[in-house]
Scaffold this motif. Structure first.
Motif, PDB file in Angstrom:
ATOM      1  N   UNK A  74       0.831  -1.209   0.000  1.00  0.00           N
ATOM      2  CA  UNK A  74       0.000   0.000   0.000  1.00  0.00           C
ATOM      3  C   UNK A  74       0.855   1.244   0.000  1.00  0.00           C
ATOM      4  N   UNK A  75       1.900   1.247   0.840  1.00  0.00           N
ATOM      5  CA  UNK A  75       2.718   2.450   0.945  1.00  0.00           C
ATOM      6  C   UNK A  75       3.360   2.785  -0.388  1.00  0.00           C
ATOM      7  N   UNK A  76       3.897   1.765  -1.048  1.00  0.00           N
ATOM      8  CA  UNK A  76       4.536   2.026  -2.336  1.00  0.00           C
ATOM      9  C   UNK A  76       3.522   2.529  -3.355  1.00  0.00           C
ATOM     10  N   UNK A  77       2.342   1.903  -3.314  1.00  0.00           N
ATOM     11  CA  UNK A  77       1.300   2.366  -4.237  1.00  0.00           C
ATOM     12  C   UNK A  77       0.984   3.830  -4.002  1.00  0.00           C
ATOM     13  N   UNK A  78       0.805   4.193  -2.736  1.00  0.00           N
ATOM     14  CA  UNK A  78       0.475   5.587  -2.425  1.00  0.00           C
ATOM     15  C   UNK A  78       1.543   6.522  -2.969  1.00  0.00           C
ATOM     16  N   UNK A  79       2.801   6.160  -2.748  1.00  0.00           N
ATOM     17  CA  UNK A  79       3.891   7.033  -3.183  1.00  0.00           C
ATOM     18  C   UNK A  79       3.821   7.302  -4.676  1.00  0.00           C
ATOM     19  N   UNK A  80       3.405   6.301  -5.429  1.00  0.00           N
ATOM     20  CA  UNK A  80       3.334   6.539  -6.865  1.00  0.00           C
ATOM     21  C   UNK A  80       2.021   7.180  -7.283  1.00  0.00           C
ATOM     22  N   UNK A  81       0.929   6.665  -6.723  1.00  0.00           N
ATOM     23  CA  UNK A  81      -0.386   7.058  -7.223  1.00  0.00           C
ATOM     24  C   UNK A  81      -0.729   8.519  -6.936  1.00  0.00           C
ATOM     25  N   UNK A  82      -0.393   9.002  -5.742  1.00  0.00           N
ATOM     26  CA  UNK A  82      -0.829  10.355  -5.395  1.00  0.00           C
ATOM     27  C   UNK A  82      -0.170  11.419  -6.280  1.00  0.00           C
ATOM     28  N   UNK A  83       1.149  11.385  -6.484  1.00  0.00           N
ATOM     29  CA  UNK A  83       1.710  12.365  -7.423  1.00  0.00           C
ATOM     30  C   UNK A  83       1.131  12.217  -8.829  1.00  0.00           C
ATOM     31  N   UNK A 162      -6.390   2.219  -8.108  1.00  0.00           N
ATOM     32  CA  UNK A 162      -6.668   3.357  -7.238  1.00  0.00           C
ATOM     33  C   UNK A 162      -6.575   4.707  -7.920  1.00  0.00           C
ATOM     34  N   UNK A 163      -5.898   4.745  -9.064  1.00  0.00           N
ATOM     35  CA  UNK A 163      -5.705   6.036  -9.719  1.00  0.00           C
ATOM     36  C   UNK A 163      -6.991   6.822  -9.954  1.00  0.00           C
ATOM     37  N   UNK A 164      -8.058   6.204 -10.463  1.00  0.00           N
ATOM     38  CA  UNK A 164      -9.278   6.998 -10.669  1.00  0.00           C
ATOM     39  C   UNK A 164      -9.779   7.662  -9.395  1.00  0.00           C
ATOM     40  N   UNK A 165      -9.723   6.946  -8.288  1.00  0.00           N
ATOM     41  CA  UNK A 165     -10.237   7.505  -7.043  1.00  0.00           C
ATOM     42  C   UNK A 165      -9.405   8.705  -6.610  1.00  0.00           C
ATOM     43  N   UNK A 166      -8.087   8.524  -6.683  1.00  0.00           N
ATOM     44  CA  UNK A 166      -7.204   9.633  -6.305  1.00  0.00           C
ATOM     45  C   UNK A 166      -7.467  10.839  -7.194  1.00  0.00           C
ATOM     46  N   UNK A 167      -7.585  10.588  -8.479  1.00  0.00           N
ATOM     47  CA  UNK A 167      -7.832  11.651  -9.442  1.00  0.00           C
ATOM     48  C   UNK A 167      -9.079  12.442  -9.083  1.00  0.00           C
ATOM     49  N   UNK A 168     -10.170  11.718  -8.824  1.00  0.00           N
ATOM     50  CA  UNK A 168     -11.427  12.407  -8.538  1.00  0.00           C
ATOM     51  C   UNK A 168     -11.340  13.197  -7.233  1.00  0.00           C
ATOM     52  N   UNK A 169     -10.775  12.582  -6.203  1.00  0.00           N
ATOM     53  CA  UNK A 169     -10.712  13.280  -4.919  1.00  0.00           C
ATOM     54  C   UNK A 169      -9.888  14.554  -5.037  1.00  0.00           C
ATOM     55  N   UNK A 170      -8.729  14.448  -5.668  1.00  0.00           N
ATOM     56  CA  UNK A 170      -7.888  15.637  -5.788  1.00  0.00           C
ATOM     57  C   UNK A 170      -8.561  16.685  -6.654  1.00  0.00           C
ATOM     58  N   UNK A 171      -9.197  16.245  -7.729  1.00  0.00           N
ATOM     59  CA  UNK A 171      -9.862  17.198  -8.617  1.00  0.00           C
ATOM     60  C   UNK A 171     -10.935  17.978  -7.875  1.00  0.00           C
ATOM     61  N   UNK A 172     -11.711  17.258  -7.069  1.00  0.00           N
ATOM     62  CA  UNK A 172     -12.767  17.931  -6.326  1.00  0.00           C
ATOM     63  C   UNK A 172     -12.180  18.937  -5.342  1.00  0.00           C
ATOM     64  N   UNK A 173     -11.081  18.560  -4.685  1.00  0.00           N
ATOM     65  CA  UNK A 173     -10.467  19.510  -3.763  1.00  0.00           C
ATOM     66  C   UNK A 173      -9.925  20.717  -4.506  1.00  0.00           C
ATOM     67  N   UNK A 207      -7.208  17.413   0.475  1.00  0.00           N
ATOM     68  CA  UNK A 207      -7.542  16.460  -0.579  1.00  0.00           C
ATOM     69  C   UNK A 207      -6.451  15.445  -0.784  1.00  0.00           C
ATOM     70  N   UNK A 208      -5.219  15.911  -0.747  1.00  0.00           N
ATOM     71  CA  UNK A 208      -4.110  14.998  -0.985  1.00  0.00           C
ATOM     72  C   UNK A 208      -4.024  13.969   0.134  1.00  0.00           C
ATOM     73  N   UNK A 209      -4.149  14.423   1.368  1.00  0.00           N
ATOM     74  CA  UNK A 209      -4.068  13.453   2.454  1.00  0.00           C
ATOM     75  C   UNK A 209      -5.259  12.502   2.461  1.00  0.00           C
ATOM     76  N   UNK A 210      -6.451  13.031   2.129  1.00  0.00           N
ATOM     77  CA  UNK A 210      -7.596  12.123   2.034  1.00  0.00           C
ATOM     78  C   UNK A 210      -7.332  11.057   1.001  1.00  0.00           C
ATOM     79  N   UNK A 211      -6.772  11.467  -0.141  1.00  0.00           N
ATOM     80  CA  UNK A 211      -6.576  10.456  -1.175  1.00  0.00           C
ATOM     81  C   UNK A 211      -5.514   9.454  -0.747  1.00  0.00           C
ATOM     82  N   UNK A 212      -4.508   9.899   0.027  1.00  0.00           N
ATOM     83  CA  UNK A 212      -3.530   8.939   0.539  1.00  0.00           C
ATOM     84  C   UNK A 212      -4.223   7.921   1.432  1.00  0.00           C
ATOM     85  N   UNK A 213      -5.038   8.437   2.358  1.00  0.00           N
ATOM     86  CA  UNK A 213      -5.721   7.538   3.284  1.00  0.00           C
ATOM     87  C   UNK A 213      -6.630   6.585   2.523  1.00  0.00           C
ATOM     88  N   UNK A 214      -7.358   7.145   1.582  1.00  0.00           N
ATOM     89  CA  UNK A 214      -8.292   6.346   0.816  1.00  0.00           C
ATOM     90  C   UNK A 214      -7.573   5.249   0.044  1.00  0.00           C
TER      91      UNK A 214
END
Lengths: 296, 246, 366
Positions: A74-83, A162-173, A207-214
């Motif tokens: 999960x941690x590695x995924x987060x590191x890549x997906x959020x940026x 997970x990318x779509x979810x991160x994308x939407x959350x950040x976009x909304x923020x 938004x960024x932290x929410x998407x990390x948690x999510x």
């Protein structure tokens, strides 16, 4: 506000219905939690409350390993997906083809987990095969296991998931953020990066932290892709499944499932509460603005 | 290492279409459709209610409540349905106690009904979310106009809510439908022997190392999905959903 | 004020297109150092685009931008000697006033003690002494604009760009801020380039202004020149309340050009502009220099006269306007300072003439 809503009871009934539905959805979960406290395990007639199983989690090596591997994944995924999500969100704001970007970004949502897992698995195997053949042709065995199934392929699958979810959350923020702020910062002498880091980031932090948690929660809880793309029974979900299908769940598994659920619920709950507090604070600010202030 | 020799052939598709798998596939489409319908009936009214009657600031919070089930792993949620739906499970216990039935119902778990229940429970939040977003397309004043003109709630629903919210509803339904077809766990754990969906066919094929078959099934699934998306777009103009994002 | 002889901003052949749409079409412009310069024009006409091109927020499609004789056409905003004040939402909401104002200095790595001093002084200059620890949302609109000004001034750049800075303020506040801006500019001596669509604002603050419409520079000059002697028809139409008559040149007698309006004819001084018989031209007259004349009034000097019917008198406090429909259907306006004690009122529908001194008419050949 609905000041003249005619039927107060209608309103209350509908509220009740909503809560009922949510509770029903959560019932299986509550049941698992219920069992996790039972000394006599699942299906026993008597119920003795205990924390015993929770304690046992930590001594069960299999469990601890599973949790650790999942955490790493999960941690590695987060590191890549959020940026990635952040960059794409920024691109979406300025591109001339927003529709294409969004369709591409949201497409994984419509591919069911098994299909995605299966397709990626075959993809990697092919890639692996191709590279190995290539290696043989060139005369090195170097390429042999590059795309073998394992952590790498699992991470790729998780990122796609997970990318779509991160994308939407950040976009909304980012919807709240005004472009003028970046321009003002540039105008004060900031480079593009400085403008982002000093001005934009503090405002989209939430938004960024929410998407990390999510993302963390999503990765922890998903099963198919990890199992297909990594194989083995050594992650949180796959361990549970192996137990379910074989010996039946050990009592610690119930406890572990419940524990992970508590944490996840706590995270989501705090996000809800945080946005609650934040929106009330913003409301207060807006109200203060509307009132006459001292003359300029 | 051994691998397949590349050769272009439609053998896998033939295999699929001539076996019993096609029937299973179509049957699972039927089940998924039922799940979508049930989820819609249960969940969409909630979305409408939250949008219309809950004060603006609280709306997002209420919708976020529906994320809570996702805090828990999908497999746990599905697996945990067993003790409820099985022969000596909770549901049967309760029903027996209150005397509605005389014998435990066996036809829940390990049948398509179980799968449908599992699908509804797993994916209901998505209908609520997409319904909520879809309702953004219905401005509040429309309801006032309808009341003014004397329309009853059913008319309002058919003539106003459905057309305007259609894209969002369609997208949400599609999501449930596709996931119902694709998630192997559901029939695996809740369905009986012979309950299969496309996802299960694919994963089983993979375990049997029959990759072409797995990919054929996946391709058919994706074709179905794209076809439905296209139809949906022509009917409802799905791009409307994206307006809240810009 | 010898500084005014040097050029602060120069733009050569500057164009900007967005696909098929040309926002700015080949503009040439020079702005002197220490000037308060206004870019005035209708919304969507390209003035904001021009400002942003000067500031570096947009890349030009063609042409060049020179700041202090250095080409900066492709430099980003942080590399140019300019800073910008925006219409709204440009204060950093997560920073206090002091932090906002000091942001640019912090970026330059100025010592914090020095930052503190400079910020404190600047807050005094803009009249916000004591507001340092407030957050942006606690300030009124006018106060927020002052913080923006302070944030820019403190950087001691030479050129300040203002993008409709007063548009979000209410009318009274706007008037006060206009004067405040002018005072600050005179005190600090920076070159100000101020974009607005509001004439009154532009004329209050600016030494010189340029009319930007439809992507081109229509006319440029001092406010008084543009008001009293506009060269282009557009300028006459845009600034002040002018009556405009379109027609053809029928006769040229030295300096006097006779213009045929169809059913009538008027004469206007050419003031050096070259025309030939048959050219399409326009004549404009300021409405305050046009008078409603009834048959009883005799005039002391030769007037250009057109006849029509009196429609309406509109009393606006300071001015009273007479709306007159001419025989050919065109509506003209004659304004005067309201009579204090009654004065003669003309009843609607009476035949009336409108006239002005020949030298008050302005000829426009484009």
């Amino acid at each position: 506000m609905n000041d003249d809503y005619s039927s107060k009871w209608g309103y209350r009934l509908k509220w009740l219905y909503t809560l009922l539905v949510v509770t029903t959805l959560m019932l299986p979960v509550f049941f698992v939690m219920y069992i996790s406290f039972n000394e006599n395990g699942f299906g026993a007639r008597d119920y003795d409350f205990t924390f015993e199983w929770y304690g046992l989690i930590f001594s069960d090596l299999l469990m601890m390993d599973a949790i650790t591997s999942t955490l790493i994944l999960s941690a590695i995924t987060v590191i890549f997906v959020v940026p990635m999500g952040l960059i794409t969100a920024k691109l979406y704001k300025i591109t001339q083809y927003p529709l294409t970007v969004v369709s591409l970004m949201l497409s994984p949502l419509f591919v069911p987990s098994d299909i995605l897992g299966a397709a990626l698995l075959v993809f990697f195997k092919n890639l692996n095969g191709a590279f190995t053949l290539f290696g043989e042709w060139v005369g090195v065995s170097w390429f042999d296991t590059w795309f073998d199934l394992g952590y790498f392929s699992a991470i790729v699958g998780l990122i796609i998931y997970t990318l779509p979810y991160v994308f939407v959350v950040i976009l909304i923020t980012m919807g709240r953020y005004r472009k003028e702020q970046t321009e003002a910062a540039r105008s004060c002498g900031a480079t593009a990066w400085q403008a982002f880091w000093h001005v934009e980031f503090p405002q989209i932090k939430a938004g960024i932290f929410s998407s990390c948690a999510f993302t963390l929660i999503l990765c922890f809880n998903e099963y198919t892709r990890t199992s297909l793309l990594k194989g083995g029974f050594d992650t949180f979900t796959t361990v549970l499944v192996s137990q379910m299908l074989n010996e039946g769940m050990s009592e610690q598994s119930y406890a572990m499932s419940s524990l992970v659920s508590y944490i996840a619920i706590a995270i989501i709950g705090s996000v809800i509460i945080f946005t609650l507090v934040r929106s009330e604070r913003l409301e207060r600010i807006a109200r203060a603005k509307a009132e006459p202030l001292m003359a300029s | 290492m051994f691998w397949m020799k590349p050769a272009f052939t439609l053998f896998a598709y033939e295999n699929f279409f001539t076996s019993a798998r096609v029937d299973n596939f179509l049957a699972s489409m039927g089940h998924s459709s039922i799940s979508v319908l049930i989820a819609f009936v249960i969940g969409f009214p909630i979305a409408v209610f939250v949008r219309r009657r809950v004060p603006q600031v609280a709306q997002h919070r209420v919708i976020l409540l529906f994320i809570l089930p996702f805090a828990v792993s999908e497999i746990i949620r599905i697996f945990a349905l067993r003790p409820f739906l099985q022969r000596n499970g909770l549901v049967n216990d309760v029903l027996l106690k209150i005397g509605v039935i005389n014998e435990p119902i066996t036809a829940i778990l390990f049948t398509p009904t179980g799968v449908i229940i599992g699908e509804v429970m797993s994916f209901l939040p998505f209908i609520v979310f997409s319904g909520f977003l879809a309702m953004e397309a219905v401005p509040k004043y429309v309801f006032e106009i309808c009341e003014d003109l004397g329309a009853g709630p059913i008319r309002v629903f058919i003539d106003v809510i459905m057309p305007l919210a259609a894209p969002g509803i369609f997208a949400g339904s599609l999501f449930i439908f596709v996931n119902g077809l694709g998630v192997a766990l559901l029939p695996n754990i809740l369905g009986g022997p012979g309950a299969v969906n496309a996802g299960l066919i694919a994963t089983q094929a993979i375990s049997a190392l029959d990759f072409p078959l797995a990919m054929a099934v996946s391709a058919i699934m994706m074709a179905t999905l794209l076809g439905l998306l296209y139809i949906g777009h022509r009917l409802f103009n799905l791009t409307r959903i994206l307006t809240p994002l810009s | 004020m010898s500084k005014k002889n040097e050029i602060a901003v120069e733009v050569k052949g500057l164009s900007k297109s967005y696909g098929p749409v040309q926002a700015v079409k080949s503009i040439d412009l020079q702005i002197g150092m220490g000037e308060y310069f206004a870019l005035l024009g209708p919304s969507g006409g390209g003035k904001t685009t021009l400002l942003r091109l000067i500031g570096g927020f947009i890349r030009p499609t063609e042409g060049q931008v020179f700041l202090h004789n250095q080409e900066v056409s492709h430099l980003p905003p942080n590399a140019r000697p300019t800073s910008m004040v925006f219409q709204s939402f440009a204060l950093f909401p997560h920073m206090t006033v002091v932090q906002n104002v000091g942001y640019g200095l912090r970026l330059k790595k100025v010592a914090s003690a020095e930052i503190k001093d400079k910020v404190a002084n600047m807050l005094k200059t803009v009249g916000l002494d004591g507001y340092g620890e407030r957050m942006p949302h606690e300030l009124s609109g006018g106060q927020q604009q002052r913080v923006q000004l302070a944030r820019s001034f403190v950087l001691e750049t030479d050129i300040l760009l203002l993008d409709e800075p007063l548009a979000a303020l209410d009318a009274n506040l706007r008037r006060d801020m206009c004067i405040e801006l002018k005072r600050l500019q005179e005190k600090i001596g920076m070159t100000f380039i101020h974009v607005t669509h509001n004439q009154e604002e532009a004329m209050t603050v600016a030494d010189n202004m340029a009319i930007i419409a439809d992507g081109i520079l229509v006319e440029m000059g001092k406010s008084s020149d543009l008001y009293e002697n506009p060269i282009r028809r557009f300028t006459a139409d845009f600034i002040g309340e002018n009556n405009i008559f379109d027609g053809q040149v029928s006769k040229i007698e030295d300096d006097v050009i006779h213009v045929d309006l169809g059913s009538s004819s008027i004469a206007v001084l050419s003031r050096g502009q070259k025309t030939s018989v048959g050219d399409k031209v326009s004549v404009s007259v300021r409405s305050e220099l046009a008078r409603a004349i009834d048959t009883s009034t005799s005039s002391t000097e030769p007037l250009e006269i057109l006849s029509g019917v009196h429609r309406e008198s509109v009393y606006l406090g300071l001015t009273t306007s007479e709306l007159i429909t001419l025989d050919n259907g065109q509506e003209v306006l004659a304004r005067r300072v309201s009579d204090r004690y009654g004065g003669h009122t003309i009843s609607n529908g009476t035949s009336i003439k409108v006239g002005w001194r020949q030298q008050d008419g302005r000829l426009h050949i484009s």
